[in-house]
Design a protein around this motif. Structure first.
Motif, PDB file in Angstrom:
ATOM      1  N   ARG A  57      -3.840  82.943  60.959  1.00 27.20           N
ATOM      2  CA  ARG A  57      -3.167  82.953  59.975  1.00 27.20           C
ATOM      3  C   ARG A  57      -4.428  81.476  58.930  1.00 27.20           C
ATOM      4  NH1 ARG A  57       3.198  81.991  60.789  1.00 27.20           N
ATOM      5  NH2 ARG A  57       3.418  84.012  60.443  1.00 27.20           N
ATOM      6  N   HIS A  58      -5.501  81.615  60.122  1.00 22.64           N
ATOM      7  CA  HIS A  58      -6.452  80.637  59.579  1.00 22.64           C
ATOM      8  C   HIS A  58      -5.692  79.009  59.238  1.00 22.64           C
ATOM      9  CE1 HIS A  58      -9.305  83.281  59.065  1.00 22.64           C
ATOM     10  NE2 HIS A  58      -8.586  84.123  58.428  1.00 22.64           N
ATOM     11  N   ASN A  59      -4.659  78.952  60.678  1.00 21.02           N
ATOM     12  CA  ASN A  59      -4.124  77.195  60.857  1.00 21.02           C
ATOM     13  C   ASN A  59      -4.138  77.168  61.556  1.00 21.02           C
ATOM     14  OD1 ASN A  59      -2.689  75.505  60.879  1.00 21.02           O
ATOM     15  ND2 ASN A  59      -0.695  76.908  60.666  1.00 21.02           N
ATOM     16  N   PHE A  60      -6.078  76.352  61.615  1.00 15.88           N
ATOM     17  CA  PHE A  60      -6.683  76.331  63.212  1.00 15.88           C
ATOM     18  C   PHE A  60      -6.181  74.828  63.533  1.00 15.88           C
ATOM     19  CE2 PHE A  60      -9.981  78.480  60.739  1.00 15.88           C
ATOM     20  CZ  PHE A  60      -9.687  80.009  61.355  1.00 15.88           C
ATOM     21  N   ASP A  61      -6.155  74.471  62.573  1.00 15.18           N
ATOM     22  CA  ASP A  61      -5.391  72.294  63.204  1.00 15.18           C
ATOM     23  C   ASP A  61      -4.522  73.160  64.586  1.00 15.18           C
ATOM     24  OD1 ASP A  61      -7.506  71.078  61.935  1.00 15.18           O
ATOM     25  OD2 ASP A  61      -6.754  70.590  60.306  1.00 15.18           O
ATOM     26  N   ASN A  62      -3.193  73.321  63.943  1.00 14.57           N
ATOM     27  CA  ASN A  62      -2.095  73.852  64.266  1.00 14.57           C
ATOM     28  C   ASN A  62      -2.009  74.044  65.662  1.00 14.57           C
ATOM     29  OD1 ASN A  62      -0.111  72.598  62.719  1.00 14.57           O
ATOM     30  ND2 ASN A  62       0.514  74.239  62.274  1.00 14.57           N
ATOM     31  N   CYS A  63      -3.335  75.536  65.816  1.00 16.27           N
ATOM     32  CA  CYS A  63      -3.848  76.390  66.501  1.00 16.27           C
ATOM     33  C   CYS A  63      -4.271  74.679  67.562  1.00 16.27           C
ATOM     34  CB  CYS A  63      -4.668  77.798  66.357  1.00 16.27           C
ATOM     35  SG  CYS A  63      -4.784  78.153  68.189  1.00 16.27           S
ATOM     36  N   ASN A  64      -5.249  73.775  67.638  1.00 18.63           N
ATOM     37  CA  ASN A  64      -6.119  73.451  68.095  1.00 18.63           C
ATOM     38  C   ASN A  64      -4.826  72.688  69.270  1.00 18.63           C
ATOM     39  OD1 ASN A  64      -8.533  74.737  67.800  1.00 18.63           O
ATOM     40  ND2 ASN A  64      -9.364  73.382  66.410  1.00 18.63           N
ATOM     41  N   ALA A  65      -4.105  72.069  67.796  1.00 19.05           N
ATOM     42  CA  ALA A  65      -2.990  70.942  68.887  1.00 19.05           C
ATOM     43  C   ALA A  65      -2.315  71.834  69.703  1.00 19.05           C
ATOM     44  CB  ALA A  65      -2.582  70.375  67.326  1.00 19.05           C
ATOM     45  N   TYR A  66      -1.946  72.984  69.331  1.00 15.96           N
ATOM     46  CA  TYR A  66      -1.029  73.905  69.576  1.00 15.96           C
ATOM     47  C   TYR A  66      -1.547  74.405  71.972  1.00 15.96           C
ATOM     48  CZ  TYR A  66       2.308  77.303  71.821  1.00 15.96           C
ATOM     49  OH  TYR A  66       3.752  77.925  71.941  1.00 15.96           O
ATOM     50  N   ILE A  67      -3.237  74.014  71.071  1.00 17.19           N
ATOM     51  CA  ILE A  67      -3.863  74.822  72.273  1.00 17.19           C
ATOM     52  C   ILE A  67      -3.715  72.883  73.684  1.00 17.19           C
ATOM     53  CG2 ILE A  67      -6.142  75.162  73.986  1.00 17.19           C
ATOM     54  CD1 ILE A  67      -6.434  77.204  71.182  1.00 17.19           C
ATOM     55  N   CYS A  68      -4.053  72.299  73.415  1.00 19.98           N
ATOM     56  CA  CYS A  68      -4.411  70.756  73.799  1.00 19.98           C
ATOM     57  C   CYS A  68      -2.744  70.602  74.315  1.00 19.98           C
ATOM     58  CB  CYS A  68      -4.743  69.626  72.513  1.00 19.98           C
ATOM     59  SG  CYS A  68      -6.256  70.208  72.736  1.00 19.98           S
ATOM     60  N   GLU A  69      -1.509  70.862  73.562  1.00 18.12           N
ATOM     61  CA  GLU A  69      -0.444  70.602  74.062  1.00 18.12           C
ATOM     62  C   GLU A  69      -0.378  71.266  75.114  1.00 18.12           C
ATOM     63  OE1 GLU A  69       3.646  71.346  72.570  1.00 18.12           O
ATOM     64  OE2 GLU A  69       3.026  70.580  71.202  1.00 18.12           O
ATOM     65  N   LEU A  70      -0.491  72.926  75.138  1.00 15.61           N
ATOM     66  CA  LEU A  70      -0.248  73.295  76.603  1.00 15.61           C
ATOM     67  C   LEU A  70      -1.648  73.199  77.844  1.00 15.61           C
ATOM     68  CD1 LEU A  70       0.452  76.872  74.261  1.00 15.61           C
ATOM     69  CD2 LEU A  70       2.094  75.598  75.820  1.00 15.61           C
ATOM     70  N   PHE A  71      -2.246  72.669  77.657  1.00 18.94           N
ATOM     71  CA  PHE A  71      -3.357  72.801  78.614  1.00 18.94           C
ATOM     72  C   PHE A  71      -2.971  71.287  79.020  1.00 18.94           C
ATOM     73  CE2 PHE A  71      -6.747  75.253  78.085  1.00 18.94           C
ATOM     74  CZ  PHE A  71      -7.746  74.582  78.869  1.00 18.94           C
ATOM     75  N   LYS A  72      -2.464  70.316  78.658  1.00 16.45           N
ATOM     76  CA  LYS A  72      -1.323  69.159  79.018  1.00 16.45           C
ATOM     77  C   LYS A  72      -0.414  69.277  79.910  1.00 16.45           C
ATOM     78  CE  LYS A  72       0.308  64.181  78.057  1.00 16.45           C
ATOM     79  NZ  LYS A  72       0.797  63.961  76.936  1.00 16.45           N
ATOM     80  N   GLU A  73       0.863  70.261  79.209  1.00 19.42           N
ATOM     81  CA  GLU A  73       1.687  70.894  79.975  1.00 19.42           C
ATOM     82  C   GLU A  73       1.538  71.970  81.482  1.00 19.42           C
ATOM     83  OE1 GLU A  73       5.584  73.797  79.266  1.00 19.42           O
ATOM     84  OE2 GLU A  73       4.953  72.851  77.230  1.00 19.42           O
ATOM     85  N   LEU A  74       0.634  72.549  80.578  1.00 19.62           N
ATOM     86  CA  LEU A  74       0.001  73.246  82.669  1.00 19.62           C
ATOM     87  C   LEU A  74      -0.473  71.883  83.923  1.00 19.62           C
ATOM     88  CD1 LEU A  74      -1.423  76.228  80.577  1.00 19.62           C
ATOM     89  CD2 LEU A  74       1.200  76.059  82.101  1.00 19.62           C
ATOM     90  N   GLY A  75      -0.929  71.086  83.060  1.00 28.13           N
ATOM     91  CA  GLY A  75      -1.675  70.139  83.926  1.00 28.13           C
ATOM     92  C   GLY A  75      -3.479  70.294  84.132  1.00 28.13           C
TER      93      GLY A  75
END
Length: 134
Positions: free
Chosen positions: A33-51
């Motif tokens: 959907r070319h929603n790059f800001d949400n995609c990037n924020a989501y990836i960073c959030e998951l990285f943090k959640e996974l440790g």
């Protein structure tokens, strides 16, 4: 699809593998959907959640240069043979983090090039530390 993904991702009793597959679908949905800001924020959030790493979705060029230097120092310690002999990663969370980088690579590059550099470096660092992700 969006409501189904929200339900799956919110259920902590669902196995990590299932939640990670839903997260990969969500990343690809944001990117499509070319929603790059949400995609990037989501990836960073998951990285943090996974440790796996703490990375800001608003990371800048100075952070990218720091990670490039850090990665260069790590890589320079290995010979070509040592690279080829790296074991496979057995840690599910690390494999999931690297899969997220692969799933969101286009969105990362188009949405925030320094973040693309940082997460690519983090992926290489994790591979050197924990083994190659299959």
């Amino acid at each position: 699809v969006d409501s189904y993904l929200k339900i799956v991702l919110s259920q902590l009793q669902i196995p990590l593998v299932t939640r990670s597959r839903a997260a990969l679908i969500q990343i690809k949905t944001f990117a499509t959907r070319h929603n790059f800001d949400n995609c990037n924020a989501y990836i960073c959030e998951l990285f943090k959640e996974l440790g796996a790493a703490k990375v800001s979705p608003k990371a800048g060029l100075s952070s990218a240069v720091f990670e490039l230097k850090r990665t260069y120092r790590m890589v320079s310690k290995y010979t070509e043979k040592e690279f080829l002999d790296l074991p496979l990663c057995a840690d599910l969370k690390i494999n999931m983090a690297i899969d997220m980088i692969k799933a969101g690579i286009t969105a990362l590059y188009l949405g925030n090039p320094p973040l693309f550099i940082i997460l690519t470096c983090k992926g290489l660092q994790m591979s050197l530390k924990y083994g190659i992700s299959p």
